[in-house]
Design an enzyme around this catalytic site. Structure first.
Site, PDB file in Angstrom:
ATOM      1  N   LYS A 114      29.102  12.798  50.180  1.00 11.81           N
ATOM      2  CA  LYS A 114      30.116  13.821  49.903  1.00 11.81           C
ATOM      3  C   LYS A 114      31.494  13.209  49.690  1.00 11.81           C
ATOM      4  O   LYS A 114      32.291  13.755  48.930  1.00 11.81           O
ATOM      5  CB  LYS A 114      30.150  14.864  51.035  1.00 11.81           C
ATOM      6  CG  LYS A 114      28.947  15.790  51.009  1.00 11.81           C
ATOM      7  CD  LYS A 114      29.215  17.096  51.734  1.00 11.81           C
ATOM      8  CE  LYS A 114      27.993  17.999  51.662  1.00 11.81           C
ATOM      9  NZ  LYS A 114      28.147  19.215  52.488  1.00 11.81           N
ATOM     10  N   LYS A 196      16.119  16.609  44.147  1.00 13.45           N
ATOM     11  CA  LYS A 196      15.888  17.879  44.802  1.00 13.45           C
ATOM     12  C   LYS A 196      16.571  19.003  44.006  1.00 13.45           C
ATOM     13  O   LYS A 196      17.648  18.788  43.450  1.00 13.45           O
ATOM     14  CB  LYS A 196      16.517  17.785  46.208  1.00 13.45           C
ATOM     15  CG  LYS A 196      16.090  18.853  47.166  1.00 13.45           C
ATOM     16  CD  LYS A 196      16.521  18.481  48.573  1.00 13.45           C
ATOM     17  CE  LYS A 196      17.141  19.677  49.266  1.00 13.45           C
ATOM     18  NZ  LYS A 196      17.434  19.455  50.669  1.00 13.45           N
ATOM     19  N   LYS A 199      22.169  23.216  43.860  1.00 17.85           N
ATOM     20  CA  LYS A 199      23.153  24.050  43.165  1.00 17.85           C
ATOM     21  C   LYS A 199      23.816  23.284  42.028  1.00 17.85           C
ATOM     22  O   LYS A 199      24.270  23.872  41.062  1.00 17.85           O
ATOM     23  CB  LYS A 199      24.233  24.487  44.168  1.00 17.85           C
ATOM     24  CG  LYS A 199      23.658  25.216  45.361  1.00 17.85           C
ATOM     25  CD  LYS A 199      24.528  25.022  46.608  1.00 17.85           C
ATOM     26  CE  LYS A 199      23.729  25.297  47.866  1.00 17.85           C
ATOM     27  NZ  LYS A 199      24.400  24.854  49.089  1.00 17.85           N
TER      28      LYS A 199
END
Ligand code: TRP
Length: 332
Positions: A114, A196, A199
């Protein structure tokens, strides 16, 4: 009678819930709700470690709750609540920060990922995210934490923090175990089956949302990446796209891989992709329709999250009081 074991899990309302969230998490949560004492949380405090648009965060938090209920989580059987409504999470989070090492937090792969993605906003909350997550889990004396494999490291750290704390003060916290479901745990992106479903695949059609309209779902499946072969055959190594579609079809219809291979023998990818799309449309249709209905009933939703926060706070307060006493805070 033996007392029921406790489960805690949460999802950040930082994006729309996906087919991956449903198959990998919520569907399993529903299956566990009878056997366990379950707490399912919308972790809005974790969501703000990345900048959010306020109106969107509010909308998605309520939509998430509606989708939980529409998916079959019964608010009378499990505790559904919003993290920021139970201030004990923030309180224990701070305390656990003082029992979590800088080095441990620096090693978290989610923090590293992140920070790379949000280089202009590497805030302290992003760094201490795992100790707030530990607080979520430990407040409820949780036995099992159903999570995707990407969250395993955070649950391991939670165990380390709890063990360290118990080592100093005696048995305060139950040491939780991660619970990683086998099937449906990894639904991959339709456009990039190496990754995966997330979003971030929103724009390229790789991601399916629970609330998405049937026509859009069909469009995404028709454009799903396959391979240059023609056989519908499971091969997770060499046929990632097809294998992912087979997994989705399998969980949506309850059919095994052999059965699916027979069903599509000699029938080309076009037919298969349309069939998977239709199965997903029918899987999600009742959930979307029920969630839309619930969302219109604001007072019902408010009743659910208020009652949930009250039930959660009663348990959380008990743990926090114990912690305060152990560390030497003067009782309130
Ligand atoms: N970190 C989790 C995720 O991003 C969300 C989360 C926050 C969570 N607190 C939790 C999951 C406690 C399980 C238990 O998916």
């Amino acid at each position: 009678m033996e007392e029921k074991k406790t489960i805690f899990s949460g999802i950040q309302p930082s994006g729309e819930l996906t087919l991956g969230s449903y198959l990998g998490a919520i569907k399993n949560w529903v299956a566990l709700a009878d056997e366990y004492n379950c707490f399912y949380c919308m972790v809005d405090m974790h969501a703000i470690t990345v900048r959010q648009t306020p109106a969107e965060l509010r909308r998605r938090t309520l939509e998430q709750l509606a989708q939980y209920i529409a998916s079959g989580l019964d608010p009378d059987k499990c505790t559904l609540f919003i993290q920021s409504h139970v201030p004990q999470h923030a309180e224990l989070g701070w305390i656990l920060d003082c029992y979590t090492m800088f080095g441990e937090l620096s090693r978290m792969t989610q923090f590293k990922d992140k920070s790379a993605k949000n280089a202009d906003n590497i805030n302290a909350g992003l760094f201490t995210y795992p100790s707030l997550m530990a607080a979520d889990i430990l407040l409820y004396q949780t036995d099992l934490v159903p999570v995707g494999s990407d969250q395993k490291q955070h649950v391991e750290l939670t165990r380390d923090i709890a063990t360290r704390f118990n080592g100093i003060y005696g048995d305060v916290f139950t040491i939780p175990e991660p619970y990683i479901p086998k099937i449906g745990a990894r639904i991959m992106s339709l456009t990039n089956p190496e990754n995966k479903m997330s979003k971030s695949d929103k724009d390229n059609g790789g991601c399916i949302y629970i609330m998405q309209q049937p026509e859009e779902i069909m469009r995404c499946f028709k454009r799903a990446v396959t391979d240059s072969d023609t056989a519908v055959r499971y091969d997770a190594e060499n046929k990632k796209g097809i294998s992912n579609l087979m997994s989705i079809y399998s969980v949506a219809t309850g059919r095994g891989f052999d059965e699916i291979e027979r069903e599509f023998d000699g029938r080309g990818y076009g037919d298969f992709k349309a069939a998977v799309g239709e199965a997903v449309v029918e899987l999600l249709r009742p959930i979307r329709e029920e969630a839309e209905r619930i969302l219109k009933d604001k007072s019902y939703l408010e009743g659910v999250y208020k009652a949930g926060a009250e039930k959660a706070a009663a348990v959380a307060c008990r743990t926090l009081r114990k912690v305060h006493k152990k560390i030497g805070f003067v009782p309130r």
